[in-house]
Design an enzyme around this catalytic site. Structure first.
Site, PDB file in Angstrom:
ATOM      1  N   HIS A  49       0.876  -1.192   0.017  1.00 20.55           N
ATOM      2  CA  HIS A  49       0.010  -0.014  -0.035  1.00 20.55           C
ATOM      3  C   HIS A  49       0.796   1.373   0.078  1.00 20.55           C
ATOM      4  O   HIS A  49       0.536   2.340  -0.646  1.00 20.55           O
ATOM      5  CB  HIS A  49      -0.825  -0.017   1.018  1.00 20.55           C
ATOM      6  CG  HIS A  49      -2.088   1.005   1.084  1.00 20.55           C
ATOM      7  ND1 HIS A  49      -3.212   0.753   0.563  1.00 20.55           N
ATOM      8  CD2 HIS A  49      -2.074   2.222   1.649  1.00 20.55           C
ATOM      9  CE1 HIS A  49      -3.928   1.828   0.761  1.00 20.55           C
ATOM     10  NE2 HIS A  49      -3.307   2.767   1.214  1.00 20.55           N
ATOM     11  N   LYS A  91      -7.366  13.580  -6.856  1.00 20.56           N
ATOM     12  CA  LYS A  91      -7.086  11.994  -6.682  1.00 20.56           C
ATOM     13  C   LYS A  91      -7.967  11.143  -6.525  1.00 20.56           C
ATOM     14  O   LYS A  91      -9.140  11.516  -5.965  1.00 20.56           O
ATOM     15  CB  LYS A  91      -5.910  12.151  -5.639  1.00 20.56           C
ATOM     16  CG  LYS A  91      -5.250  10.952  -5.206  1.00 20.56           C
ATOM     17  CD  LYS A  91      -4.165  10.871  -3.975  1.00 20.56           C
ATOM     18  CE  LYS A  91      -3.290   9.800  -4.104  1.00 20.56           C
ATOM     19  NZ  LYS A  91      -3.979   8.657  -3.644  1.00 20.56           N
ATOM     20  N   SER A  94      -8.543   4.019  -3.127  1.00 21.80           N
ATOM     21  CA  SER A  94      -9.549   2.846  -2.721  1.00 21.80           C
ATOM     22  C   SER A  94      -9.450   2.753  -1.225  1.00 21.80           C
ATOM     23  O   SER A  94      -8.571   3.137  -0.205  1.00 21.80           O
ATOM     24  CB  SER A  94      -8.806   1.590  -3.197  1.00 21.80           C
ATOM     25  OG  SER A  94      -7.543   1.487  -2.458  1.00 21.80           O
ATOM     26  N   HIS A  95     -10.670   2.167  -0.952  1.00 23.55           N
ATOM     27  CA  HIS A  95     -11.073   1.715   0.733  1.00 23.55           C
ATOM     28  C   HIS A  95     -11.617   0.557   0.706  1.00 23.55           C
ATOM     29  O   HIS A  95     -12.622   0.377   1.224  1.00 23.55           O
ATOM     30  CB  HIS A  95     -11.520   2.762   1.408  1.00 23.55           C
ATOM     31  CG  HIS A  95     -11.047   3.172   2.653  1.00 23.55           C
ATOM     32  ND1 HIS A  95     -11.698   3.596   3.832  1.00 23.55           N
ATOM     33  CD2 HIS A  95      -9.816   3.029   2.838  1.00 23.55           C
ATOM     34  CE1 HIS A  95     -10.708   3.845   4.627  1.00 23.55           C
ATOM     35  NE2 HIS A  95      -9.669   3.584   4.188  1.00 23.55           N
ATOM     36  N   ARG A 116      -8.962  14.794   2.553  1.00 24.20           N
ATOM     37  CA  ARG A 116      -7.715  15.610   3.155  1.00 24.20           C
ATOM     38  C   ARG A 116      -6.577  15.660   2.137  1.00 24.20           C
ATOM     39  O   ARG A 116      -5.683  16.436   2.180  1.00 24.20           O
ATOM     40  CB  ARG A 116      -7.444  14.570   4.392  1.00 24.20           C
ATOM     41  CG  ARG A 116      -8.333  14.780   5.569  1.00 24.20           C
ATOM     42  CD  ARG A 116      -7.585  14.228   6.864  1.00 24.20           C
ATOM     43  NE  ARG A 116      -7.292  13.063   6.711  1.00 24.20           N
ATOM     44  CZ  ARG A 116      -8.116  11.988   7.208  1.00 24.20           C
ATOM     45  NH1 ARG A 116      -9.495  12.376   7.439  1.00 24.20           N
ATOM     46  NH2 ARG A 116      -8.334  10.695   6.880  1.00 24.20           N
ATOM     47  N   GLN A 240     -11.562   2.130  11.473  1.00 24.19           N
ATOM     48  CA  GLN A 240     -11.585   3.325  11.676  1.00 24.19           C
ATOM     49  C   GLN A 240     -12.910   3.986  11.649  1.00 24.19           C
ATOM     50  O   GLN A 240     -13.854   3.506  11.026  1.00 24.19           O
ATOM     51  CB  GLN A 240     -10.788   4.096  10.971  1.00 24.19           C
ATOM     52  CG  GLN A 240      -9.240   3.656  10.585  1.00 24.19           C
ATOM     53  CD  GLN A 240      -9.118   3.152   9.220  1.00 24.19           C
ATOM     54  OE1 GLN A 240      -9.252   2.021   8.639  1.00 24.19           O
ATOM     55  NE2 GLN A 240      -8.558   4.346   8.509  1.00 24.19           N
ATOM     56  N   ASP A 268      -1.353  14.985   5.219  1.00 27.00           N
ATOM     57  CA  ASP A 268      -2.313  14.405   5.949  1.00 27.00           C
ATOM     58  C   ASP A 268      -1.849  13.228   6.625  1.00 27.00           C
ATOM     59  O   ASP A 268      -1.009  12.381   5.959  1.00 27.00           O
ATOM     60  CB  ASP A 268      -3.544  14.105   5.321  1.00 27.00           C
ATOM     61  CG  ASP A 268      -3.437  13.127   3.975  1.00 27.00           C
ATOM     62  OD1 ASP A 268      -2.596  13.050   3.369  1.00 27.00           O
ATOM     63  OD2 ASP A 268      -4.262  12.159   4.250  1.00 27.00           O
ATOM     64  N   GLU A 312      -4.519   4.569  12.732  1.00 28.04           N
ATOM     65  CA  GLU A 312      -5.177   5.390  11.465  1.00 28.04           C
ATOM     66  C   GLU A 312      -6.321   6.235  11.862  1.00 28.04           C
ATOM     67  O   GLU A 312      -7.131   6.297  11.172  1.00 28.04           O
ATOM     68  CB  GLU A 312      -5.343   4.147  10.388  1.00 28.04           C
ATOM     69  CG  GLU A 312      -4.124   3.718   9.789  1.00 28.04           C
ATOM     70  CD  GLU A 312      -4.512   2.814   8.325  1.00 28.04           C
ATOM     71  OE1 GLU A 312      -5.339   2.700   7.973  1.00 28.04           O
ATOM     72  OE2 GLU A 312      -3.287   2.556   7.905  1.00 28.04           O
ATOM     73  N   ASN A 531      -3.527   5.346  -7.344  1.00 31.94           N
ATOM     74  CA  ASN A 531      -3.473   4.651  -6.228  1.00 31.94           C
ATOM     75  C   ASN A 531      -3.662   3.124  -6.586  1.00 31.94           C
ATOM     76  O   ASN A 531      -4.200   2.872  -7.615  1.00 31.94           O
ATOM     77  CB  ASN A 531      -4.813   4.908  -5.444  1.00 31.94           C
ATOM     78  CG  ASN A 531      -4.924   4.127  -3.882  1.00 31.94           C
ATOM     79  OD1 ASN A 531      -6.011   3.280  -3.983  1.00 31.94           O
ATOM     80  ND2 ASN A 531      -3.889   4.247  -2.983  1.00 31.94           N
ATOM     81  N   SER A 533      -4.346  -0.794  -5.562  1.00 31.08           N
ATOM     82  CA  SER A 533      -4.874  -1.892  -4.386  1.00 31.08           C
ATOM     83  C   SER A 533      -4.860  -3.195  -5.174  1.00 31.08           C
ATOM     84  O   SER A 533      -5.550  -3.542  -5.974  1.00 31.08           O
ATOM     85  CB  SER A 533      -6.482  -1.319  -4.127  1.00 31.08           C
ATOM     86  OG  SER A 533      -7.148  -2.511  -3.378  1.00 31.08           O
TER      87      SER A 533
END
Ligand SMILES: Nc1ncnc2c1ncn2[C@@H]1O[C@H](COP(=O)(O)OP(=O)(O)O)[C@@H](O)[C@H]1O
Ligand SMILES: [Mg+2]
Lengths: 736, 234, 82, 82
Positions: A49, A91, A94-95, A116, A240, A268, A312, A531, A533
């Site tokens: 990551h 930007k 991914s989550h 952020r 989180q 951030d 996090e 990004n 993932s």
């Protein structure tokens, strides 16, 4: 170091996802064995990551330059010049894993995190988009996941007050155990007031601001770099929790502070929290950092150095301030009721030194953390060649409208209204075109200029032919922007793939990055951020590869933009990019093929990037010159679906002439690329212009006020019928 | 008095997010920029209209509008209203007004349990004398967007009868071209906006500041706001 | 000392969330479930040593902020009182 | 029979709502208020006469729907059990 029992072994390293080689390298670079905190820092920084160790080699092949580029990949977000001294900063991120475990918080914190990234650069965020992939509609978890993710995206975006203006969502069984949640944010800043993260000036104070640190999401970056199994799901790491209210305060406070000329650098705290932010700031500045962990605002008692560094917790930032600016800054953060704490200073040592409880909890050289991060050239091969599907092998004689009704009433194509009405798409009062159009359009506040944006990817193409699919995602985004009249400027991308240690997955990644690069070069849309993932697998089975493109473009005057609704009866309907000889179409890898229950993998439609550029530019010019008053790109479902969408969104009907010979379903539902359906008030002029530009144009028929869609003489369906299935599908799915 | 002489104050809470939108809308109509007043202020400069904008004041925590309703500035707003001053609360502003009792009723969770952002039809009702409704045509529905999760207007039957009898219902939801159910949130008797008993305070869920131009997709918000502002200067 | 405040909707006030939960439970096979009402439980850590005074203060908090007395009822529980 | 389910955030999980309430109470002059946590209280009317079986069924409801076990804990109270 702190204590003897704290000396780590390879077994510890392995549980954090480090390989034997990586463990050996750490010991060698340190000249000793790391303690827990140090090992945690290495494992986070060297995780897939944070380090991009499997993809870096290939990301380097992407085009990143252009006169419009102000900031390419490497900063928190990319920046492009949009004229008037302004920059668009954007930007995507991914989550995926967190959203599968806890859809609401996973999606919400995904949105918070990408916002952020954008305001860290000094930009006020003005728009949010997303790209979502869920499992099969009928899978037992899908409803829960869709509901939770949509709630989470809205929960954060609506509250913080940034409009969610677009996105895309697909369903496929390969995502049953591993959904994709990619969030994109776009912001605006003055081009000469962009903030970066490189620490400067040894001795300058390092300031922690925002929310307090808790034990949430510890080691999330490592988790995001591991495969999923039923076991991980039951381990359930502390997730989180997003706090959009604090996020809003943090955003306002940071933007206020940035206007005051106090900030030297800012970063951030995203994945790997305090670890990645401090290491990246120091490393980019070629300096060191010393932090007193006892000063870090903590939400819970007795947090260890390891926990503080790897938490996090959300809504936090790290900054280096001008030495005399501390009090100005403190006053601003106090006003917004946020924590503000000088926790350390920039040093010349090139080392990360962490103090805790009167001792040194960590002392490691920054160089190895970043520069020695492993970079792999993982084995890969050639993408399999796919058979072509002949239309006659799959089509039947059913009326076009029967098929159309079935397709529009299926989750693949049905209206996304149930989703996007849960998002505030209008807050900030500059949304000109929100969800429902081809590209979203947001006015630059106080001006006539507009920012256009879209997120796109067609995973079934990528699976069939990763290179074509990687390029097609760019081309489709390009078409979406062109269809409203906006000039594409640049892209961000989110590479969602399975386990890169498997050569066939690595092949997908490599090929689609190469395709994406080709398209970005040809269409002059360099990559400014992105990004990756990986390890999107469940119990060894990979997802359909999904390299999402987020594209941003500009239109000088928003008054010139057009939509994808018919605007008046009796106007001619044309297809641009298709000759009048066409009487069939490409059905391999199409939605039509899927809906015929043929799950073979066939060659997707060929992509001609030069044609994409030519037709796209032509459509743009015509829109800006007033020659086209409605446009819709042809994508999933082909020509017939595009026409039906234009009709449903406008309430007008259409009469369409069908070819006398050939394969009617192929013609109606084929997914040949580089095409647009348009209407005009001046057909002669449009035809002449197309001829002159050497672009195929074919008259399809006419807009009618009959409320019906007619193909030929005796195949008719009412728009109300189509609307009922189109709008009814997802609400019915979600009602269970 | 001319429109540009009108003094408008917009209250800003932490989490307000339609404050700027409303400021821009009012400035568009009056050519005068409204004052933005921070919630920690204890007093309010003389104002002809106080607007409580939409957003998520204090994150909507506890109950929408509850924490904002107890902010220091609200005492000044209450005083202003007690003197007969005009107050308009939009969306979260409406929720804050109900929390402070400045307009009757409460706003609870949408019946569909979902946030809803879309255009609705808005039917002006016959009311007691009020600057906010005086200029509206009863036969002419407006189209204005909503965007909320807690807009379900609730009061018990007696209270509803009472406010209806007094002419305190300013707007009801009505059918619109945008389609969708007429009542977007389950509001009792389709109520979208209510007035205080003296007609000087209005709370409404839809966002007029988002329907200010063709580019927004409609101008009915501008029409409504302009009529209100004109009534306040006359 | 700790105080627990339970806040529930007054009778007669519609509870859309409770209704939705009841339906969902029925759909999930819990057919025995009838009426469902959703309330809030607020736990407060309070710097106060006298349970009686604590109760009094918390009641004030409920009246001023914690509950909307137009539609909600509240009850206060002080575990240390027993 | 009635069942009461109390749902609270697991320890360590951020409770932004609680924090905001605590701040507001402090600002309103309740300076003695420290940590505040907000949970849900769900009241269920259930067609069941055996308290033991009731508890068992409600636990199932909590696991399947009522509580999000990733971030929440639940406890069940059956008033008729006593
Ligand atoms: N997850 C989502 N979030 C927000 N908007 C969405 C989402 N999914 C789809 N939309 C919107 O719905 C419209 C149709 O989506 P889609 O069919 O993917 O468009 P296209 O085929 O033009 O890419 C687009 O305007 C898109 O922005
Ligand atoms: Mg499109």
């Amino acid at each position: 170091m702190t204590s003897a029992s704290d000396v780590m072994t390879f077994e510890n390293a392995a549980t954090m996802g480090l390989s034997r080689d990586e463990w050996d390298l750490i010991n060698q670079r340190l000249g000793r064995t790391p303690n827990l905190c140090e090992l945690g820092i290495f494992s986070a920084m060297w995780s897939e990551h944070c380090s991009y160790k499997s993809s870096k080699k290939w990301l380097k092949t992407l085009p990143i330059d252009g006169p419009q580029v102000i900031e390419g990949p490497g900063e928190n977000a990319g920046a492009v010049d949009i004229g008037d001294g302004l920059a668009a900063i954007f930007k995507i991120e991914s989550h995926n894993h967190p959203s599968f475990i806890e859809p609401y918080q996973g999606a919400a914190t995904g949105v918070g995190g990408i916002l952020r990234d954008v305001f860290t650069m000094g930009a006020r965020p003005v728009a949010l988009l997303n790209a979502l992939r869920f499992g099969a509609a009928e899978h037992e978890k899908t409803r829960h996941l869709v509901g939770g993710v949509v709630l989470g995206i809205g929960g954060y975006g609506n509250c913080i007050g940034i409009p969610t203006v677009g996105g895309e969502v697909n369903f496929d069984k390969s995502y049953n155990g591993n959904i994709l949640v990619n969030a994109m944010a776009v912001g605006l800043a003055n081009s000469d007031r962009i903030f970066r993260s490189a620490a400067t000036g040894p001795g300058n104070p390092v300031i922690y601001v925002g929310a307090k640190t808790g034990r949430d999401g510890i080691h999330g970056a490592t988790m995001a770099s591991a495969e999923f199994s039923d076991e991980t799901e039951s381990k359930r790491p502390t997730v989180q929790v997003g706090d959009p209210f604090t996020g809003k305060l943090l955003m306002e406070a940071c933007l206020e502070l940035m206007a005051s000329d106090s900030v030297l650098s800012i970063q951030d705290m995203g994945a790997a929290g305090l670890t990645s932010s401090s290491v990246e700031m120091a490393s980019k500045g070629g300096l060191g950092m010393e932090i007193d962990l006892d000063l870090v605002p903590a939400r819970e008692e007795n947090m260890s150095a390891y926990e503080l560094m790897l938490s996090e917790s959300q809504e936090r930032m790290l900054m280096v301030l001008k030495p005399d600016a501390t009090e100005t800054a403190r006053a601003i953060f106090n006003k917004w009721d946020l924590d503000f704490m000088p926790i350390g200073r920039v040093t010349e040592t090139g080392r990360l030194i962490l103090l805790k409880d009167g001792g040194t909890a960590c002392d490691i050289p920054i160089g190895p953390l970043v520069d020695d991060a492993p970079e792999y050239d993982r084995p890969h091969g050639d993408a399999p060649t796919r058979k072509q599907l002949a239309s006659s092998d799959i089509t039947n004689d059913a009326p076009i409208t029967n098929m159309l009704k079935t397709m529009l009433g299926h989750v693949d194509l049905a209206s996304r209204r149930w989703i996007y009405e849960q998002y505030d798409s209008q807050v900030m009062a500059d949304t000109i075109a929100g969800p429902g159009g081809d590209a979203a359009l947001v006015r630059v506040h106080g001006s006539k200029r507009g920012l256009a944006m879209s997120t796109d990817c067609t995973p079934r193409y990528v699976e069939a032919d990763p290179k074509m699919g990687g390029a097609q995602a760019v081309a489709e985004a390009y078409r979406n922007l062109s269809a409203i009249g906006a000039t594409p400027l640049a892209i961000t991308n989110n590479l969602n793939f399975g386990n890169p240690e498997k050569p066939e997955i690595m092949t997908q990644l490599v090929e689609s990055v190469l395709g994406m690069g080709d398209a970005a070069r040809q269409l002059d849309t360099p990559v400014v951020s992105g990004n990756v993932s990986l390890y999107n697998e469940t119990d060894g089975k990979a997802i359909q590869p999904c390299p999402v493109i987020g594209m941003v473009g500009v239109i000088e005057n928003v008054d010139d933009a057009v939509g994808n609704c018919f605007v008046a009866a009796d106007q001619d309907i044309f297809v641009i990019g298709q000759s009048d000889k066409a009487d069939d179409g490409w059905l391999g890898a199409s939605i039509y093929q899927q809906h015929h229950g043929d799950d073979g993998i066939y060659a997707p439609p060929p992509l001609d990037l030069v044609a994409e550029q030519k037709t796209g530019s032509f459509v743009r010019q015509q829109i800006l010159g007033g020659g086209i008053n409605a446009a819709h790109d042809i994508a999933d479902g082909g020509l017939a679906v595009a026409i039906a969408e234009m009709a449903m969104r406008s309430g007008f009907g259409a009469e369409i002439a069908v070819p006398k010979t050939g394969n009617l379903h192929g013609w109606a539902f084929g997914e040949d690329q580089a095409r647009f359906v348009v209407t005009t008030a001046d057909s002669q002029a449009l035809i002449a212009a197309a001829k002159e530009a050497g672009i195929d144009i074919t008259k399809l028929g006419m807009v009618s006020d009959q409320g019906e869609l007619k193909f030929g003489d005796n195949d008719t369906i009412s728009i109300a019928d189509l609307n009922a299935v189109f709008e009814g599908c997802i609400p019915a799915l979600m009602a269970g | 008095m001319t429109l540009s002489a009108l003094r408008v104050a917009i209250i800003v809470f932490p989490g307000s997010n339609c404050d700027r939108d409303m400021m821009v809308a009012i400035e568009q109509l009056t050519s005068r920029r409204p004052a933005l007043v921070w919630h920690k202020e204890a007093s309010l400069d003389a104002a002809d209209l106080v607007i409580i904008p939409g957003g998520f004041s204090f994150g909507d925590y506890l109950r929408c509008g509850a924490l904002a309703g107890r902010s220091p500035i609200m005492n000044a707003v209450l005083d202003h209203a007690a003197r007969g001053g005009a107050v308009m609360g939009i969306c979260n502003g409406f929720q804050i007004l109900t929390e402070t009792g400045m307009v009757p009723g409460v706003l609870i969770r949408n019946a569909g349990l979902k946030f809803s952002c879309r255009n609705v039809g808005l039917r002006p009702c016959e009311t007691l004398a009020s600057p906010f409704t005086a200029g509206l045509d009863l036969g002419e529905d407006l189209t204005i967007p909503i965007a909320h999760n807690e807009g379900n207007y609730f009061a018990d039957a007696d209270e509803l009868d009472r406010i209806e009898g007094n002419g305190q219902v300013a707007f009801r939801y009505a059918a619109s071209d945008a389609g969708g159910p007429v009542n977007p949130n389950g509001a009792s008797r389709d109520i979208a906006g209510v007035l205080s008993s003296n007609g000087r305070v209005l709370g409404m869920m839809p966002h007029p500041e988002r329907a200010m131009s063709k580019l927004h997709g409609g101008t009915d918000g501008a029409k409504f706001l302009l009529k209100s502002l004109e009534a306040l200067v006359s | 000392m700790q105080a627990i405040v339970n806040i529930s909707l007054k009778e007669g006030v519609l509870d859309p969330q409770g209704r939705a939960i009841s339906h969902s439970l029925n759909d999930l096979g819990f057919s025995e479930v009838g009426d469902v009402r959703v309330g809030k439980q607020i736990l407060l850590e309070i710097d106060e040593t006298d349970p009686a005074r604590l109760r009094q203060r918390v009641a004030r908090m409920c009246e001023t902020l914690l509950s909307n007395t137009v539609i909600e009822d509240y009850s206060i529980d002080i575990p240390d009182e027993q």
